[in-house]
Enzyme design. Structure first.
Site, PDB file in Angstrom:
ATOM      1  N   ASN A 115       0.864  -1.179   0.000  1.00 10.25           N
ATOM      2  CA  ASN A 115       0.000   0.000   0.000  1.00 10.25           C
ATOM      3  C   ASN A 115       0.901   1.229   0.000  1.00 10.25           C
ATOM      4  O   ASN A 115       1.554   1.520   0.990  1.00 10.25           O
ATOM      5  CB  ASN A 115      -0.880  -0.029   1.263  1.00 10.25           C
TER       6      ASN A 115
ATOM      7  N   HIS B 102      -9.486   0.848   4.856  1.00 13.92           N
ATOM      8  CA  HIS B 102      -8.194   1.018   5.541  1.00 13.92           C
ATOM      9  C   HIS B 102      -8.379   1.943   6.745  1.00 13.92           C
ATOM     10  O   HIS B 102      -9.167   2.896   6.691  1.00 13.92           O
ATOM     11  CB  HIS B 102      -7.173   1.605   4.558  1.00 13.92           C
TER      12      HIS B 102
ATOM     13  N   SER C  27       3.438  -2.415  10.214  1.00 12.20           N
ATOM     14  CA  SER C  27       4.896  -2.408  10.368  1.00 12.20           C
ATOM     15  C   SER C  27       5.552  -3.737   9.977  1.00 12.20           C
ATOM     16  O   SER C  27       6.476  -4.191  10.640  1.00 12.20           O
ATOM     17  CB  SER C  27       5.273  -2.001  11.799  1.00 12.20           C
TER      18      SER C  27
ATOM     19  N   GLU D  19      -6.749   4.320   7.841  1.00 12.04           N
ATOM     20  CA  GLU D  19      -6.559   5.765   7.582  1.00 12.04           C
ATOM     21  C   GLU D  19      -7.810   6.367   6.945  1.00 12.04           C
ATOM     22  O   GLU D  19      -8.131   7.538   7.186  1.00 12.04           O
ATOM     23  CB  GLU D  19      -5.302   5.980   6.720  1.00 12.04           C
TER      24      GLU D  19
ATOM     25  N   LYS E  57      -0.004   4.264  -0.166  1.00 13.19           N
ATOM     26  CA  LYS E  57      -0.650   5.417   0.465  1.00 13.19           C
ATOM     27  C   LYS E  57      -0.522   6.647  -0.452  1.00 13.19           C
ATOM     28  O   LYS E  57      -0.563   6.506  -1.673  1.00 13.19           O
ATOM     29  CB  LYS E  57      -0.037   5.688   1.846  1.00 13.19           C
TER      30      LYS E  57
ATOM     31  N   GLU F 231      -5.348  -5.357  10.409  1.00 12.77           N
ATOM     32  CA  GLU F 231      -4.336  -4.333  10.636  1.00 12.77           C
ATOM     33  C   GLU F 231      -4.613  -3.632  11.962  1.00 12.77           C
ATOM     34  O   GLU F 231      -5.436  -2.695  12.012  1.00 12.77           O
ATOM     35  CB  GLU F 231      -4.378  -3.303   9.513  1.00 12.77           C
TER      36      GLU F 231
ATOM     37  N   GLY G 120       2.337   1.970  10.715  1.00 14.69           N
ATOM     38  CA  GLY G 120       3.264   3.096  10.594  1.00 14.69           C
ATOM     39  C   GLY G 120       3.943   3.471  11.903  1.00 14.69           C
ATOM     40  O   GLY G 120       4.567   4.522  12.008  1.00 14.69           O
TER      41      GLY G 120
HETATM   42  C1  PEP Z   1      -0.671  -0.068   5.773  1.00 11.94           C
HETATM   43  O1  PEP Z   1      -0.580   0.983   5.162  1.00 11.94           O
HETATM   44  O2  PEP Z   1      -1.653  -0.806   5.567  1.00 11.94           O
HETATM   45  C2  PEP Z   1       0.367  -0.436   6.747  1.00 11.94           C
HETATM   46  C3  PEP Z   1       0.251  -1.570   7.381  1.00 11.94           C
HETATM   47  O3  PEP Z   1       1.410   0.450   6.921  1.00 11.94           O
HETATM   48  P1  PEP Z   1       2.855   0.132   7.593  1.00 11.94           P
HETATM   49  O4  PEP Z   1       3.341  -1.158   6.992  1.00 11.94           O
HETATM   50  O5  PEP Z   1       3.688   1.303   7.223  1.00 11.94           O
HETATM   51  O6  PEP Z   1       2.631  -0.010   9.072  1.00 11.94           O
END
Ligand code: PEP
Length: 257
Positions: free
Chosen positions: A11, A98, A218, A100, A13, A172, A178
């Site tokens: 992803n 997601h 992460s 976000e 973003k 997630e 992040g």
């Molecule tokens: C994501 O954007 O779905 C995500 C898990 O980000 P990160 O791997 O940076 O934590």
């Protein structure tokens, strides 16, 4: 039990202009020239880069995905992008719900549901994202929150979800996105097995056995193998670490790292 082909998804973003996206995707394709395709790979760049990347990724082991879609096919919805538009830009996958989107853009389970249906109608594979916040986990609400996200996010559409190849779930935990804090493999496994049981009860055991449940939060080259060793972790949704082709390649080739 049915073997599940892992799915490693990136992803991106709101990162990368069109030339930057073309360069990164091109480098990834080169790095994967000899890839044995032991996992399915997908990247979800910003909308603006989709059409260009569909050409870069053609004939490669990397599929294209979008980060969101609107539920109507077309109309007076300024700023929105529909399922058929994503298909015409070369997408096979779409992320939905997601954290976000939920945190900053008012996404709720009911709109997740409309988007999942629209994705399926367009022939896209929705990757339905769910996850609890840190305070919800601390309050012992993880499973009730996930149950609510699944029940409302997939409400009334369970009957069209019986083919496990046509959708996927990404767990997630919001506190791990992040932040550099990854769920332990045991924490991920506990939730993934809960999600699979939920799907077995709501849709059916065969669907649950075939469904891919991705972990996100992460994920890095150093933790992917341990996460993927869990019986119910069938892939990863990778944010930050998917932006660099060398790092993302290491994650994709986790078996050898
Ligand atoms: C994501 O954007 O779905 C995500 C898990 O980000 P990160 O791997 O940076 O934590």
């Amino acid at each position: 039990m049915m073997a599940r082909m892992p799915l490693i998804a990136g992803n991106w973003k709101m990162y990368k202009t069109v030339p930057e996206a073309v360069e990164t995707a091109g480098a990834l394709v080169q790095r994967l020239a000899d890839y044995d395709e032991s996992a399915q790979v997908m990247i979800a760049p910003p909308f603006t880069a989709l059409a260009a990347l569909s050409r870069v990724l053609e004939g490669s082991p990397v599929a294209l995905g979008a980060q969101n879609l609107f539920w109507e096919k077309e109309g007076a919805f300024t700023g929105e992008i529909s399922g058929p538009m994503l298909v015409s830009a070369g997408c096979r996958f779409v992320l939905i719900g997601h954290s976000e989107r939920r945190q900053y853009f008012g996404e709720i389970d009911e709109t997740v549901c409309k988007r999942v249906r629209a994705a399926l109608d367009a022939g896209l594979i929705p990757v339905v994202c769910i996850g609890e916040t840190e305070s919800q986990r601390d309050a012992g609400e993880t499973f009730s929150i996930l149950d609510k996200q699944l029940s409302n996010g997939l409400k009334d559409i369970v009957l069209v979800l019986n083919d496990p190849a046509k959708w996927a779930v990404a767990y997630e935990p919001v506190w791990a996105i992040g932040t550099g804090k990854t769920a332990t493999s045991a924490q991920a496994q506990e939730v993934h097995s809960f999600v699979r049981e939920w799907v077995a009860k709501a849709v059916g055991q065969t669907t649950a056995d075939g469904l891919r449940i991705l972990y996100g939060g992460s994920v890095k080259p150093g933790n992917i193998a341990e996460l993927m060793a869990m019986p119910d972790v069938d892939g990863a949704l990778v944010g930050g670490a998917s932006l660099d082709p060398e790092t993302f390649e290491k994650i994709i080739r986790y078996q050898k790292s």
